[in-house]
Design a protein around this motif. Structure first.
Motif, mmCIF file in Angstrom:
data_model
loop_
_atom_site.group_PDB
_atom_site.id
_atom_site.type_symbol
_atom_site.label_atom_id
_atom_site.label_comp_id
_atom_site.label_asym_id
_atom_site.label_seq_id
_atom_site.Cartn_x
_atom_site.Cartn_y
_atom_site.Cartn_z
ATOM 1 N N ALA A 26 7.815 11.118 35.828
ATOM 2 C CA ALA A 26 8.789 10.100 36.211
ATOM 3 C C ALA A 26 8.381 9.381 37.496
ATOM 4 O O ALA A 26 8.897 8.302 37.786
ATOM 5 N N GLN A 27 7.463 9.951 38.251
ATOM 6 C CA GLN A 27 7.012 9.371 39.517
ATOM 7 C C GLN A 27 5.711 8.582 39.377
ATOM 8 O O GLN A 27 5.079 8.243 40.374
ATOM 9 N N GLN A 28 5.305 8.272 38.154
ATOM 10 C CA GLN A 28 4.044 7.574 37.929
ATOM 11 C C GLN A 28 3.993 6.224 38.646
ATOM 12 O O GLN A 28 3.003 5.890 39.286
ATOM 13 N N ALA A 29 5.067 5.450 38.587
ATOM 14 C CA ALA A 29 5.095 4.140 39.250
ATOM 15 C C ALA A 29 4.941 4.299 40.755
ATOM 16 O O ALA A 29 4.236 3.520 41.410
ATOM 17 N N ARG A 67 -4.036 13.016 40.569
ATOM 18 C CA ARG A 67 -2.653 13.252 40.141
ATOM 19 C C ARG A 67 -2.251 12.273 39.041
ATOM 20 O O ARG A 67 -1.587 12.650 38.081
ATOM 21 N N LEU A 68 -2.660 11.016 39.171
ATOM 22 C CA LEU A 68 -2.348 10.030 38.142
ATOM 23 C C LEU A 68 -3.036 10.409 36.827
ATOM 24 O O LEU A 68 -2.449 10.290 35.748
ATOM 25 N N ARG A 73 -2.900 12.625 31.279
ATOM 26 C CA ARG A 73 -3.300 13.667 30.331
ATOM 27 C C ARG A 73 -2.080 14.390 29.772
ATOM 28 O O ARG A 73 -2.046 14.732 28.595
ATOM 29 N N GLN A 74 -1.059 14.607 30.594
ATOM 30 C CA GLN A 74 0.171 15.249 30.127
ATOM 31 C C GLN A 74 0.840 14.399 29.057
ATOM 32 O O GLN A 74 1.381 14.923 28.083
ATOM 33 N N ALA A 75 0.809 13.088 29.246
ATOM 34 C CA ALA A 75 1.448 12.180 28.289
ATOM 35 C C ALA A 75 0.726 12.199 26.948
ATOM 36 O O ALA A 75 1.341 11.961 25.908
ATOM 37 N N GLN A 76 -0.572 12.481 26.951
ATOM 38 C CA GLN A 76 -1.350 12.480 25.712
ATOM 39 C C GLN A 76 -1.284 13.812 24.982
ATOM 40 O O GLN A 76 -1.630 13.893 23.817
ATOM 41 N N THR A 77 -0.853 14.848 25.651
ATOM 42 C CA THR A 77 -0.812 16.173 25.059
ATOM 43 C C THR A 77 0.546 16.410 24.413
ATOM 44 O O THR A 77 1.559 16.417 25.082
ATOM 45 N N ALA A 78 0.533 16.585 23.113
ATOM 46 C CA ALA A 78 1.777 16.853 22.388
ATOM 47 C C ALA A 78 2.092 18.341 22.468
ATOM 48 O O ALA A 78 1.194 19.177 22.520
#
Length: 93
Positions: A26-29, A67-68, A73-78
């Motif tokens: 949630a802190q990506q931006a 960190r980004l 990578r977290q977003a791509q891992t189901a």
């Protein structure tokens, strides 16, 4: 004076460098904002000839980029489905 530009407090740079930090997607931006700020500060320090500051900012930049990358990578891992557990019947007919 920083010419009206907003600077990050030192503790935030230290947090970006910390290898124990688990970034919140949630802190990506906010992390992108930190990266942009670090890039601008590196350019300013290079123009001013503050080589020691440049090196420290580059370490922070590398940490923020890492960190980004972790967030991406977290977003791509189901999630892995483990299925529904079953019980074995002990009754034998």
């Amino acid at each position: 004076m920083d010419g009206g530009r907003r600077r990050l407090p030192k503790f935030r740079e230290a947090c970006v460098r910390c290898s124990l930090l688990r970034p919140d997607p949630a802190q990506q931006a906010r992390l992108v904002e930190i990266l942009d700020n670090l890039i601008a500060r590196i350019a300013e320090a290079e123009r001013e000839g503050r080589l020691g500051e440049v090196e420290g900012l580059r370490v922070s930049l590398a940490g923020a980029e890492d960190r980004l990358g972790q967030i991406n990578r977290q977003a791509q891992t189901a999630p892995t489905s483990l299925g529904m557990p079953t019980t074995r019947s002990t009754d034998r007919e």
